[in-house]
Design a protein around this motif. Structure first.
Motif, PDB file in Angstrom:
ATOM      1  N   ALA A 141      73.293 -99.821 107.966  1.00  0.00           N
ATOM      2  CA  ALA A 141      73.814-101.115 107.525  1.00  0.00           C
ATOM      3  C   ALA A 141      75.337-101.064 107.559  1.00  0.00           C
ATOM      4  O   ALA A 141      75.938 -99.991 107.556  1.00  0.00           O
ATOM      5  CB  ALA A 141      73.327-101.405 106.107  1.00  0.00           C
ATOM      6  N   PRO A 142      75.997-102.232 107.604  1.00  0.00           N
ATOM      7  CA  PRO A 142      77.467-102.244 107.583  1.00  0.00           C
ATOM      8  C   PRO A 142      78.010-101.598 106.309  1.00  0.00           C
ATOM      9  O   PRO A 142      77.389-101.679 105.247  1.00  0.00           O
ATOM     10  CB  PRO A 142      77.803-103.740 107.634  1.00  0.00           C
ATOM     11  N   GLY A 143      79.184-100.993 106.438  1.00  0.00           N
ATOM     12  CA  GLY A 143      79.850-100.459 105.255  1.00  0.00           C
ATOM     13  C   GLY A 143      79.984 -98.950 105.270  1.00  0.00           C
ATOM     14  O   GLY A 143      79.858 -98.294 106.305  1.00  0.00           O
ATOM     15  N   TRP A 144      80.236 -98.406 104.080  1.00  0.00           N
ATOM     16  CA  TRP A 144      80.461 -96.979 103.915  1.00  0.00           C
ATOM     17  C   TRP A 144      79.180 -96.182 104.142  1.00  0.00           C
ATOM     18  O   TRP A 144      78.082 -96.641 103.816  1.00  0.00           O
ATOM     19  CB  TRP A 144      80.958 -96.683 102.502  1.00  0.00           C
ATOM     20  N   LEU A 145      79.340 -94.993 104.679  1.00  0.00           N
ATOM     21  CA  LEU A 145      78.285 -93.991 104.718  1.00  0.00           C
ATOM     22  C   LEU A 145      78.596 -92.945 103.660  1.00  0.00           C
ATOM     23  O   LEU A 145      79.735 -92.503 103.531  1.00  0.00           O
ATOM     24  CB  LEU A 145      78.210 -93.320 106.093  1.00  0.00           C
ATOM     25  N   ARG A 146      77.600 -92.565 102.884  1.00  0.00           N
ATOM     26  CA  ARG A 146      77.783 -91.476 101.919  1.00  0.00           C
ATOM     27  C   ARG A 146      77.173 -90.204 102.501  1.00  0.00           C
ATOM     28  O   ARG A 146      76.091 -90.236 103.100  1.00  0.00           O
ATOM     29  CB  ARG A 146      77.165 -91.831 100.577  1.00  0.00           C
ATOM     30  N   VAL A 147      77.863 -89.093 102.355  1.00  0.00           N
ATOM     31  CA  VAL A 147      77.470 -87.848 103.005  1.00  0.00           C
ATOM     32  C   VAL A 147      77.462 -86.722 101.981  1.00  0.00           C
ATOM     33  O   VAL A 147      78.414 -86.561 101.205  1.00  0.00           O
ATOM     34  CB  VAL A 147      78.448 -87.480 104.150  1.00  0.00           C
ATOM     35  N   GLU A 148      76.391 -85.953 101.991  1.00  0.00           N
ATOM     36  CA  GLU A 148      76.336 -84.727 101.193  1.00  0.00           C
ATOM     37  C   GLU A 148      76.038 -83.570 102.118  1.00  0.00           C
ATOM     38  O   GLU A 148      75.083 -83.610 102.897  1.00  0.00           O
ATOM     39  CB  GLU A 148      75.258 -84.800 100.114  1.00  0.00           C
ATOM     40  N   SER A 149      76.869 -82.521 102.061  1.00  0.00           N
ATOM     41  CA  SER A 149      76.636 -81.294 102.826  1.00  0.00           C
ATOM     42  C   SER A 149      76.432 -80.146 101.846  1.00  0.00           C
ATOM     43  O   SER A 149      77.142 -80.049 100.843  1.00  0.00           O
ATOM     44  CB  SER A 149      77.823 -80.980 103.735  1.00  0.00           C
ATOM     45  N   ARG A 150      75.467 -79.276 102.158  1.00  0.00           N
ATOM     46  CA  ARG A 150      75.230 -78.123 101.300  1.00  0.00           C
ATOM     47  C   ARG A 150      74.766 -76.928 102.125  1.00  0.00           C
ATOM     48  O   ARG A 150      74.102 -77.084 103.154  1.00  0.00           O
ATOM     49  CB  ARG A 150      74.233 -78.431 100.181  1.00  0.00           C
TER      50      ARG A 150
END
Length: 273
Positions: A228-237
């Protein structure tokens, strides 16, 4: 070549030219880099674009979505021209597979397989996702405002979750890093979601003074939906940091709360300082 002030810098950076016979060329710019080397996520996008273009050429009328890419990083390309050669391994109704090799100056840089098909539009029946706000909070760190600018922040919007970036405080913590990203002056699309799977600082930076270049050796990314339009949230571990190696799993969620990309890589860890 992209600059930090151009319109739609991501779209400009991933341009490819069809040379015929399944060959493509691209120009790696100065701003989508990690230090002096081209950014790994951007290289994945270029390989994917070349692979999908080849599949579309071999099946006229088709416009496949990227479903997966598995890439071996043989060498780290410098800014400048690269060439990509493609070979179709399978044309199928549900999934098609193409092999893509990237060279620079006659040397092999990356080798990958790209799987194309149709991304699902239905809502998922099950999803286990990281708990993050849809947009960066007011106290999120903007690397573009720092004295030493994080290179990618000149060409896209980036924010880091300060609670997960212990290395910025010269402290140690679990190898987990979270952040938010979006392109500038253009929509958030599936190719940007692919790049977002490799956009955060290495998780190993939080562990035992391991700070420095952490080159990717192998990376496999799965695309799960169009964002969807907008920010992407990312978690790396990371699950394990051992010797000279560490793994990293990235989960990319769009503004609507839907999983759009999963990326897993094996990388070389900087030596403890």
């Amino acid at each position: 070549m992209t600059t930090g002030t151009e319109t739609a810098p991501f779209r400009r950076a991933i341009g490819i030219e069809d040379l015929g016979d399944g060959r493509f060329t691209a120009e790696l710019g100065q701003h989508w880099t990690v230090g002096p080397k081209a950014h790994g996520g951007l290289l994945l996008v270029l390989l994917t674009r070349a692979g999908l273009a080849r599949l579309a050429a071999d099946a006229p009328g088709a416009a496949p979505d990227p479903l997966a890419i598995a890439a071996d990083f043989l060498r780290a390309p410098d800014p400048g021209p690269v060439e990509m050669t493609t070979e179709v391994l399978k044309l199928g109704r549900t999934a098609s597979v193409v092999q893509v090799r990237m060279t620079q100056g006659g040397k092999a840089m990356l080798a990958a397989t790209v799987t194309g098909g149709v991304l699902p539009a239905d809502e998922p029946q099950y999803a286990e996702l990281p708990e993050m706000a849809a947009e960066p909070p007011a106290d999120a760190f903007d690397p573009g405002s720092a004295e030493t600018v994080f290179g990618l922040s000149t060409s896209c919007d980036l924010r880091f979750d300060v609670s997960s970036t212990a290395f910025m405080r010269r402290a140690q913590a679990a190898p987990v890093v979270r952040g938010w990203t979006r392109p500038r002056d253009e929509p958030t699309d599936v190719l940007y979601a692919l790049m977002a799977g490799d956009i955060l600082p290495p998780t190993v930076f939080n562990v035992g003074g391991r700070f420095g270049w952490a080159p990717t050796v192998q990376l496999t990314a799965l695309l799960r939906a169009k964002p969807a339009p907008g920010w992407l949230r990312v978690e790396s571990r990371s699950r394990t940091v051992a010797g000279t190696w560490f793994d990293e799993d990235a989960t990319v969620v769009d503004a609507a709360g839907r999983l759009v990309c999963q990326a897993r890589q094996l990388a070389l860890a900087p030596l403890p300082r």
